[in-house]
Each structure stands twice: as structure tokens, then as C-alpha cells.
Design an enzyme around this catalytic site. Structure first.
Site, PDB file in Angstrom:
ATOM      1  N   GLU A 208      56.883   5.606  -6.224  1.00  0.00           N
ATOM      2  CA  GLU A 208      55.934   6.667  -5.531  1.00  0.00           C
ATOM      3  C   GLU A 208      56.676   7.820  -4.782  1.00  0.00           C
ATOM      4  O   GLU A 208      57.861   7.668  -4.361  1.00  0.00           O
ATOM      5  CB  GLU A 208      54.604   6.408  -4.981  1.00  0.00           C
ATOM      6  CG  GLU A 208      55.347   5.669  -3.574  1.00  0.00           C
ATOM      7  CD  GLU A 208      54.154   4.785  -2.989  1.00  0.00           C
ATOM      8  OE1 GLU A 208      52.951   4.667  -3.560  1.00  0.00           O
ATOM      9  OE2 GLU A 208      54.130   4.304  -1.641  1.00  0.00           O
ATOM     10  N   HIS A 246      50.224   5.606   1.127  1.00  0.00           N
ATOM     11  CA  HIS A 246      51.152   4.686   1.561  1.00  0.00           C
ATOM     12  C   HIS A 246      51.853   5.331   2.855  1.00  0.00           C
ATOM     13  O   HIS A 246      52.228   6.497   2.806  1.00  0.00           O
ATOM     14  CB  HIS A 246      52.069   4.100   0.824  1.00  0.00           C
ATOM     15  CG  HIS A 246      51.865   3.083  -0.043  1.00  0.00           C
ATOM     16  ND1 HIS A 246      52.047   2.695  -1.354  1.00  0.00           N
ATOM     17  CD2 HIS A 246      50.544   2.106  -0.002  1.00  0.00           C
ATOM     18  CE1 HIS A 246      51.576   1.647  -1.888  1.00  0.00           C
ATOM     19  NE2 HIS A 246      50.448   1.196  -1.085  1.00  0.00           N
TER      20      HIS A 246
END
Length: 290
Positions: A208, A246
Site C-alpha cells: 500500500e 493504516h
């Protein structure tokens, strides 16, 4: 074969008597995991569903021979729980807990590195599963089957989606490494494990935006991985300069963007999908010899 976790793994659960710990302990048992004990100093000597509760990790290891601990302890107690497992020389510690302060994670990570006897997975991760053999964490056991794909992912949700999309092919081991800025086991660690695993034919790597973990993994693939690797990078549509989900998903300028990561991976021979479904299709082509 598998990486890190097998049917012979003996698992204890730190925080087993809490609501989340108990729920997922029962799910792990139902999926075939050998749960040999729980740890809670206040409930030592009790049993939960016939599983003994010990007062310390050291006692649990001594009495059961446990070689894996899954940590469901609340964030403010997580550092001491992980350090206790490290001090007891548990070979594999899977830290599910979300929201652990980064300085606490850095402290127990450094302690594990100094000890040299414990592999950490997480924190803020779903754990890992070797389907049909053992499941250490919160990954649903019924969404896939055993097979020859290895999976390493920063994202729990995308772990589940990829496992489900490729359920007819199946997985050797799936590892959710977590998306915090400081984590124990990395993409590179898992890539090395899958490279050495004779029952893994192809590897799926999910990253990511933020940081440079995927770029470093690309360098490792180019130098040391001979098996086909298919990648996906979450965050192609994310705005720059924002934290997305995150804690580690922070983009600064062009560094850490999905595009930069895709380019690094493709330069290393990794086929990269723009969506999870496209990534699954690329894996199917690789498995079919395309």
C-alpha cells in the site's frame, strides 16, 4: 511445507480470557489449530473450554512446549506482553493488537532483535494461516483451501479478498504483516520464506502507499526470487499528503505513491494489478502458464 506455521505448531494465546481473545481462540480451535494454553496472571489455574490458563508465558512454554503466541492484549499492555513472550524465547509471536504506540512497538521490536530467538508478526495485523493445518490470528479459515500460492499482505481486508478470489487454487501460507510504521516480519522476510518453500509455486504480494517497503521488496525480488511474483498496491486513487487507513500509509511528494511502487515492482519483473480482481486474474494466468 509452509512458512512460519504448520500443523505441528503449538499455540498459546495471550489475552485468551478477554472477549476478542476468547472469540478468536474458539475460531482458531475450530479451524484445527493446536491451542495448548492461554496466559492471564489473574486467572492462572483456570480453564477455558478445557484449555488451561497459565500465569505467565514462561510457565505456559514450560508446561506445553508452545512455540507460537498470539497476542490479543489491549494496546496499553501490549509492550509488556510481547516482551514477556520474547523473554520466554517463543519462536513466533503474532501481535494482533491495533493502536499500539509506535515507541512501544519499536521497544519490543528492538528487544526481539537483541534476543535473536523470536520472529514477530504485526502488530495491527490479522496473523497468518496455513490452510487446513493451522491458523494463528483472525483470518477466516473457511474462505479458501490449501494450495500452492503464497500470500504476503499489509492489509487484512485485502488478504481476505485475495484468498477468497483465488480459493479454487488455494494457498500454502497467507501472512498479514500489518500496516504500522514499525512491524516485525516484512515483505522481504515472507518472500524469502516462499522462495525456499517447495510447496509454493507463485507469490502474491499486497502493499500500500507510504514508506518504501515495496521498493525494497522489489530489489529483493530482482536479486533473490526466481518464482513468479504478482503484486498489488492499494492507494492508486489516494490524495497526496494524507494518512489513509493504516498508520504507515503516508505519502510525501512522489515518494511512497502507488505509481512509484508499481514502477519499482514491474522493473523487477513483478506483474502488478490495478485492482484486487485484476491481480487475481494475473495470478491465474501465471498458474496456467500464461
Amino acid at each position: 511445507m509452509s512458512i512460519f506455521l504448520s500443523e505441528s505448531s503449538k499455540v498459546i494465546v495471550q489475552g485468551m480470557t478477554g472477549s476478542e481473545g476468547l472469540k478468536h481462540t474458539r475460531r482458531m480451535v475450530a479451524s484445527g489449530t493446536d491451542i495448548v494454553g492461554g496466559v492471564n496472571p489473574r486467572k492462572a489455574g483456570e480453564q477455558v473450554d478445557g484449555i488451561p490458563v497459565f500465569g505467565s508465558v514462561a510457565e505456559a512454554v514450560d508446561k506445553t512446549g508452545a512455540d507460537v503466541s498470539v497476542v490479543f492484549v489491549p494496546p496499553r499492555f501490549a509492550r509488556s506482553a510481547v516482551e514477556e513472550a520474547v523473554d520466554a524465547a517463543v519462536p513466533l509471536v503474532v501481535v494482533i493488537t491495533e493502536g499500539i504506540p509506535v515507541h512501544d512497538t519499536a521497544a519490543f521490536f528492538a528487544r526481539a532483535r537483541r534476543a535473536g530467538t523470536t520472529r514477530l508478526i504485526g502488530p495491527n495485523c490479522p496473523g497468518l494461516i496455513t490452510p487446513g493445518r493451522s491458523n494463528a490470528g483472525i483470518i477466516p479459515a473457511d474462505i479458501t483451501r490449501a494450495g500452492r500460492i503464497g500470500l504476503v499482505s499489509k492489509s487484512g481486508t485485502l488478504t481476505y479478498q485475495m484468498m477468497y478470489e483465488l480459493r479454487d487454487i488455494g494457498f500454502s501460507t497467507a501472512v498479514g504483516i500489518g500496516g504500522d510504521p514499525v512491524i516485525g516480519t516484512t515483505h522481504i522476510d515472507c518472500l524469502a520464506g516462499f522462495q525456499d518453500d517447495p510447496e509454493t509455486d507463485v507469490v502474491v504480494m499486497i502493499g500500500e502507499i507510504g514508506g518504501d517497503a515495496e521498493e525494497r521488496a522489489a530489489e529483493f525480488v530482482k536479486a533473490d526470487v526466481t518464482k513468479p511474483v504478482v503484486g498489488y498496491v492499494a492507494g492508486f486513487t489516494a490524495p497526496e499528503g494524507k494518512t489513509m487507513g493504516h498508520a504507515g500509509a503516508i505519502v510525501s511528494g512522489s515518494s511512497g505513491t502507488a505509481q512509484a511502487k508499481q514502477e519499482a515492482l514491474e522493473a523487477a519483473g513483478v506483474r502488478v494489478g490495478r485492482t484486487p480482481s485484476e491481480t487475481a486474474r494475473l495470478v491465474r494466468e501465471v498458474v496456467a502458464g500464461g
